[in-house]
Design a protein around this motif. Structure first.
Motif, PDB file in Angstrom:
ATOM      1  N   UNK A  23      44.670  39.807  51.127  1.00 48.89           N
ATOM      2  CA  UNK A  23      45.176  40.980  50.418  1.00 48.89           C
ATOM      3  C   UNK A  23      44.342  41.191  49.156  1.00 48.89           C
ATOM      4  N   UNK A  24      44.294  42.395  48.605  1.00 50.32           N
ATOM      5  CA  UNK A  24      43.499  42.627  47.387  1.00 50.32           C
ATOM      6  C   UNK A  24      43.846  41.675  46.249  1.00 50.32           C
ATOM      7  N   UNK A  25      45.134  41.426  46.041  1.00 49.47           N
ATOM      8  CA  UNK A  25      45.520  40.543  44.941  1.00 49.47           C
ATOM      9  C   UNK A  25      45.080  39.098  45.189  1.00 49.47           C
ATOM     10  N   UNK A  26      45.074  38.670  46.460  1.00 54.02           N
ATOM     11  CA  UNK A  26      44.623  37.314  46.781  1.00 54.02           C
ATOM     12  C   UNK A  26      43.109  37.194  46.652  1.00 54.02           C
ATOM     13  N   UNK A  27      42.395  38.252  46.988  1.00 53.55           N
ATOM     14  CA  UNK A  27      40.935  38.229  46.857  1.00 53.55           C
ATOM     15  C   UNK A  27      40.508  38.223  45.399  1.00 53.55           C
TER      16      UNK A  27
ATOM     17  N   UNK B 298      38.945  34.406  41.962  1.00 53.95           N
ATOM     18  CA  UNK B 298      39.195  34.597  43.386  1.00 53.95           C
ATOM     19  C   UNK B 298      37.911  34.676  44.193  1.00 53.95           C
ATOM     20  N   UNK B 299      38.028  34.813  45.514  1.00 57.18           N
ATOM     21  CA  UNK B 299      36.839  34.938  46.362  1.00 57.18           C
ATOM     22  C   UNK B 299      35.942  36.110  45.963  1.00 57.18           C
ATOM     23  N   UNK B 300      36.543  37.217  45.522  1.00 58.99           N
ATOM     24  CA  UNK B 300      35.768  38.331  44.969  1.00 58.99           C
ATOM     25  C   UNK B 300      35.834  38.174  43.454  1.00 58.99           C
ATOM     26  N   UNK B 301      34.818  37.503  42.898  1.00 61.42           N
ATOM     27  CA  UNK B 301      34.919  37.073  41.505  1.00 61.42           C
ATOM     28  C   UNK B 301      34.430  38.092  40.484  1.00 61.42           C
TER      29      UNK B 301
ATOM     30  N   UNK C 206      29.691  47.880  42.599  1.00 57.25           N
ATOM     31  CA  UNK C 206      29.121  46.635  43.118  1.00 57.25           C
ATOM     32  C   UNK C 206      30.187  45.559  43.089  1.00 57.25           C
ATOM     33  N   UNK C 207      30.189  44.691  44.112  1.00 55.08           N
ATOM     34  CA  UNK C 207      31.111  43.552  44.158  1.00 55.08           C
ATOM     35  C   UNK C 207      30.329  42.276  44.426  1.00 55.08           C
ATOM     36  N   UNK C 208      30.718  41.201  43.741  1.00 57.34           N
ATOM     37  CA  UNK C 208      30.124  39.889  43.992  1.00 57.34           C
ATOM     38  C   UNK C 208      31.206  38.983  44.555  1.00 57.34           C
ATOM     39  N   UNK C 209      30.880  38.267  45.610  1.00 57.17           N
ATOM     40  CA  UNK C 209      31.891  37.414  46.243  1.00 57.17           C
ATOM     41  C   UNK C 209      31.290  36.085  46.659  1.00 57.17           C
ATOM     42  N   UNK C 210      32.179  35.105  46.788  1.00 58.89           N
ATOM     43  CA  UNK C 210      31.817  33.754  47.231  1.00 58.89           C
ATOM     44  C   UNK C 210      32.090  33.682  48.736  1.00 58.89           C
ATOM     45  N   UNK C 211      31.024  33.601  49.519  1.00 55.33           N
ATOM     46  CA  UNK C 211      31.180  33.659  50.979  1.00 55.33           C
ATOM     47  C   UNK C 211      32.021  32.503  51.510  1.00 55.33           C
TER      48      UNK C 211
ATOM     49  N   UNK D 157      34.376  30.758  49.881  1.00 58.74           N
ATOM     50  CA  UNK D 157      35.766  30.984  49.492  1.00 58.74           C
ATOM     51  C   UNK D 157      36.385  32.120  50.297  1.00 58.74           C
ATOM     52  N   UNK D 158      35.584  33.144  50.613  1.00 63.29           N
ATOM     53  CA  UNK D 158      36.096  34.257  51.416  1.00 63.29           C
ATOM     54  C   UNK D 158      36.445  33.792  52.825  1.00 63.29           C
TER      55      UNK D 158
END
Length: 330
Positions: free
Chosen positions: A123-127, A87-90, A105-110, A112-113
């Motif tokens: 939503x959390x599940x979608x992220x 997901x966007x928060x991978x 710590x969280x890593x995310x794809x900007x 994709x976000x």
């Protein structure tokens, strides 16, 4: 605080403040649990990296879940929650160092976000998307890690926690999580607050818990997972009452854990125990990083050098450490 309230929850002390875990038991319903309220510790972690709001909220839920589960450890060590997904928060990593140190710590794809935001899929599940969630108990170098893994397949962290406990402890469990921002007088930025409750059905003949299980473990073996649990009347009542809690009750700093538990279970009686304080605390230091750098080859060290020095930035607390590369060349 009224005398009736103190008697109902068995308090001989002031109500707990935020940044604490309060264990409790509702013996007439055969359940036990823990309630968490997070304030400054959470706000420090989430604002340090200036996460986008949806990412901060998701990481906040993971931190609350880690505090609820990790606070059950009865020995020195670490509880680590980690997600790896598409997901966007991978990736999310939360580390609770007993007895009370939290970091996350969280890593995310900007890109994709942003795409998810345009589609309204935040939503959390979608992220999170699909992948795995691992919970690890680490008691130190002389012991083996104990790890359980559960699939993430488009459901919330609450639902994943329910599945996890049925697989790991074979104990019916319900988790409620909530994260929100509050405006506070005198502060320019909104402050992050969070809360959660973990409720478990007491095993009829004792039973095991994560804190009782040192060594390696496999939570994914269908032969060990109790999927045939028949809900008892007490569990149905206790879990139904917990589902009536609103998110604002969980995050409101004016509602202590004791007061919230009293609202839920005053008719059956609830016992609360001594709270455990929580704080934001990172375990990084220069000595640990030096020991890590000493393991690299000369070529690797050379590749790390920028303007004559090696900089290592902690992903959790953003502290920057600087080293002379000459001390690591062999």
């Amino acid at each position: 605080m009224t005398d009736d309230f103190m008697k109902a929850v068995g308090l001989d002390r002031a109500e707990s403040l935020t940044d604490s875990v309060v264990p409790f038991a509702v013996e007439n319903l055969d359940v036990r649990g823990r309630s968490v309220k997070l304030d400054e510790a959470l706000n420090t972690i989430l604002t340090r990296h200036d996460y986008p709001t949806p990412v901060a909220r998701l990481l906040g839920e993971a931190i609350v879940l880690s505090a609820l589960v990790g606070s059950s450890l009865k020995f020195e060590g670490r509880f680590i929650l980690q997600t790896q997904t598409d997901g966007p928060v991978n990736m999310i990593v939360v580390d609770l160092q007993t007895p009370n140190g939290l970091r996350g710590y969280a890593r995310f794809d900007e890109v994709a976000l942003n795409e998810a935001a345009e589609k309204g899929e935040l939503s959390p599940e979608q992220l999170l998307g699909k992948g795995i969630l691992a919970m690890t108990i680490d008691q130190g170098e002389m012991t083996e890690r104990y790890q359980g893994i559960v699939q993430l397949d488009g459901v919330s962290l609450e639902e994943v926690a329910h599945r996890y406990f049925m697989q790991s402890e074979q104990i019916p469990t319900i988790v409620r999580l909530a994260v929100a921002q509050f405006s506070e007088k005198g502060k320019a930025q909104d402050q992050w607050r969070a809360g959660g409750i973990l409720l478990q059905h007491l095993p009829e003949h004792g039973g095991r818990t994560m804190a009782d299980l040192p060594g390696d473990g496999d939570f994914n073996n269908p032969d060990t997972a109790d999927n045939e649990f028949e809900p008892e009347n007490n569990w149905v009542e206790a879990s139904a009452l917990l589902q009536t809690v609103d998110d604002h009750e969980l995050v409101d700093p004016e509602i202590s854990s004791e007061r919230l538990l009293f609202r839920l279970y005053h008719e059956t009686g609830v016992r609360v125990f001594e709270p455990m304080d929580l704080e934001e605390k990172c375990g990084c230091n220069a000595d640990k990083i030096e020991a890590m750098l000493e393991q690299f080859s000369n070529d690797d060290i050379d590749a790390m050098v920028v303007d004559g020095d090696i900089e290592v930035v902690c992903e959790f607390c953003s502290t920057a450490y600087h080293f002379n590369p000459h001390q690591f060349r062999k």
